[in-house]
Design a protein around this motif. Structure first.
Motif, PDB file in Angstrom:
ATOM      1  N   PHE A 179       2.885   3.861   6.503  1.00 27.11           N
ATOM      2  CA  PHE A 179       3.308   4.503   5.260  1.00 27.11           C
ATOM      3  C   PHE A 179       2.073   5.024   4.537  1.00 27.11           C
ATOM      4  CE2 PHE A 179       3.665   4.236   0.645  1.00 27.11           C
ATOM      5  CZ  PHE A 179       4.757   5.052   0.405  1.00 27.11           C
ATOM      6  N   LEU A 180       2.101   6.306   4.184  1.00 28.85           N
ATOM      7  CA  LEU A 180       1.013   6.932   3.443  1.00 28.85           C
ATOM      8  C   LEU A 180       1.614   7.857   2.389  1.00 28.85           C
ATOM      9  CD1 LEU A 180      -1.208   7.888   6.516  1.00 28.85           C
ATOM     10  CD2 LEU A 180      -1.634   5.994   4.938  1.00 28.85           C
ATOM     11  N   ALA A 181       0.876   8.095   1.317  1.00 34.95           N
ATOM     12  CA  ALA A 181       1.394   8.948   0.247  1.00 34.95           C
ATOM     13  C   ALA A 181       0.244   9.695  -0.413  1.00 34.95           C
ATOM     14  CB  ALA A 181       2.143   8.111  -0.791  1.00 34.95           C
ATOM     15  N   SER A 182       0.571  10.840  -1.004  1.00 26.90           N
ATOM     16  CA  SER A 182      -0.435  11.637  -1.699  1.00 26.90           C
ATOM     17  C   SER A 182       0.249  12.553  -2.703  1.00 26.90           C
ATOM     18  CB  SER A 182      -1.241  12.469  -0.703  1.00 26.90           C
ATOM     19  OG  SER A 182      -2.168  13.306  -1.381  1.00 26.90           O
ATOM     20  N   PRO A 183      -0.406  12.819  -3.840  1.00 27.83           N
ATOM     21  CA  PRO A 183       0.144  13.790  -4.788  1.00 27.83           C
ATOM     22  C   PRO A 183      -0.320  15.212  -4.496  1.00 27.83           C
ATOM     23  CG  PRO A 183      -1.785  12.775  -5.748  1.00 27.83           C
ATOM     24  CD  PRO A 183      -1.614  12.162  -4.374  1.00 27.83           C
ATOM     25  N   GLY A 184      -1.195  15.387  -3.505  1.00 25.29           N
ATOM     26  CA  GLY A 184      -1.801  16.691  -3.260  1.00 25.29           C
ATOM     27  C   GLY A 184      -1.418  17.293  -1.931  1.00 25.29           C
ATOM     28  N   ASP A 185      -2.208  18.267  -1.511  1.00 24.65           N
ATOM     29  CA  ASP A 185      -1.866  19.061  -0.340  1.00 24.65           C
ATOM     30  C   ASP A 185      -2.058  18.329   0.973  1.00 24.65           C
ATOM     31  OD1 ASP A 185      -1.173  21.172  -1.945  1.00 24.65           O
ATOM     32  OD2 ASP A 185      -3.148  22.116  -1.857  1.00 24.65           O
ATOM     33  N   ALA A 186      -2.567  17.099   0.943  1.00 22.22           N
ATOM     34  CA  ALA A 186      -2.667  16.321   2.178  1.00 22.22           C
ATOM     35  C   ALA A 186      -1.286  16.114   2.798  1.00 22.22           C
ATOM     36  CB  ALA A 186      -3.321  14.963   1.904  1.00 22.22           C
ATOM     37  N   VAL A 187      -0.245  16.113   1.957  1.00 22.21           N
ATOM     38  CA  VAL A 187       1.144  16.068   2.419  1.00 22.21           C
ATOM     39  C   VAL A 187       1.882  17.246   1.778  1.00 22.21           C
ATOM     40  CG1 VAL A 187       3.274  14.741   2.564  1.00 22.21           C
ATOM     41  CG2 VAL A 187       1.073  13.555   2.561  1.00 22.21           C
TER      42      VAL A 187
END
Length: 233
Positions: free
Chosen positions: A57-65
């Motif tokens: 599980f990974l999360a990001s607020p930016g353009d990485a996702v």
């Protein structure tokens, strides 16, 4: 919090799975709590016994996702598997910036998003999550395979589960069944993700911390966002 927490790990995951091919998400029935696959009905089990069964599980607020939903596959799809096989599933969630900036509730939001997987029940595809061991083996039914079950339908069900959380703006999933894949490296990445979430919780509880004795010191030193938050506290 302004700095990302998981973007370094997202980059490592992208390098590990660079040869994965895209899948077109397709509708598949979510069976809810009635999604039981008995051993007598099972075609095979992904991650059975000592075979790898990794969940990330990974999360990001930016353009990485990116925003929107995508799915990728590295290895054979479900209809092309004939027996027990290694397995991994990675979920990368694009999180709204407002949630990411809310330091007091970020840990709760990440935990809720991570646990959203428990509400996904693709018919004929029964995960048996062992969170204490970091494993996510899956029973796959013969009947579902005969009706056309594939990872494209599984991905759609999981994406719908994550989107029940208002924080989720996009869901990227990677399914891996390639016998030659480096599951050990992926397992280490998964453990580091869990350590980041644990360190975030530790910092936000505002304990009187002695960094020289904290078991999470290495994690904080490696992750810019944790260092920023730590110094604020």
């Amino acid at each position: 919090m302004t700095a990302p927490l998981f973007d370094g790990l997202i980059g490592e995951l992208s390098a590990l799975t660079s040869s994965a091919r895209p899948l077109e998400l397709r509708d598949w029935e979510d069976a809810g709590r009635r999604n039981l696959v008995l051993q007598s009905e099972m075609a095979y089990e992904l991650g059975a016994g000592r075979l790898p069964a990794v969940s990330v599980f990974l999360a990001s607020p930016g353009d990485a996702v990116p925003e929107g939903d995508r799915a990728f596959l590295l290895g054979p799809d479900l209809p092309g598997i004939s027996g027990n096989a290694p397995y991994a599933r990675a979920a990368l969630i694009r999180v709204s910036p407002e949630v990411w900036e809310n330091e007091s509730s970020l840990y709760s939001a990440l935990t809720a998003l991570k646990n959203a997987r428990y509400s996904a029940n693709p018919r004929g595809y029964m995960p048996r999550v062992d969170s204490s061991a970091g494993r996510e083996p899956v029973r796959v039914s013969r009947g579902a395979l005969s009706r056309g079950l594939g990872f494209s339908g599984v991905a759609r069900c999981y994406a719908a589960a994550y989107h029940r959380r208002p924080e989720a703006l996009g869901v990227t999933q990677i399914f891996i069944t390639d016998p030659g894949f480096d599951y050990a490296a992926l397992g280490a990445l998964s453990r580091r993700s869990g350590e980041i979430i644990a360190a975030l919780d530790h910092i936000l509880k505002d304990f009187k911390m002695d960094c020289s004795t904290c078991s999470l010191q290495t994690v904080c030193n490696e992750v810019e966002g944790l260092r920023e938050l730590h110094f604020k506290k």
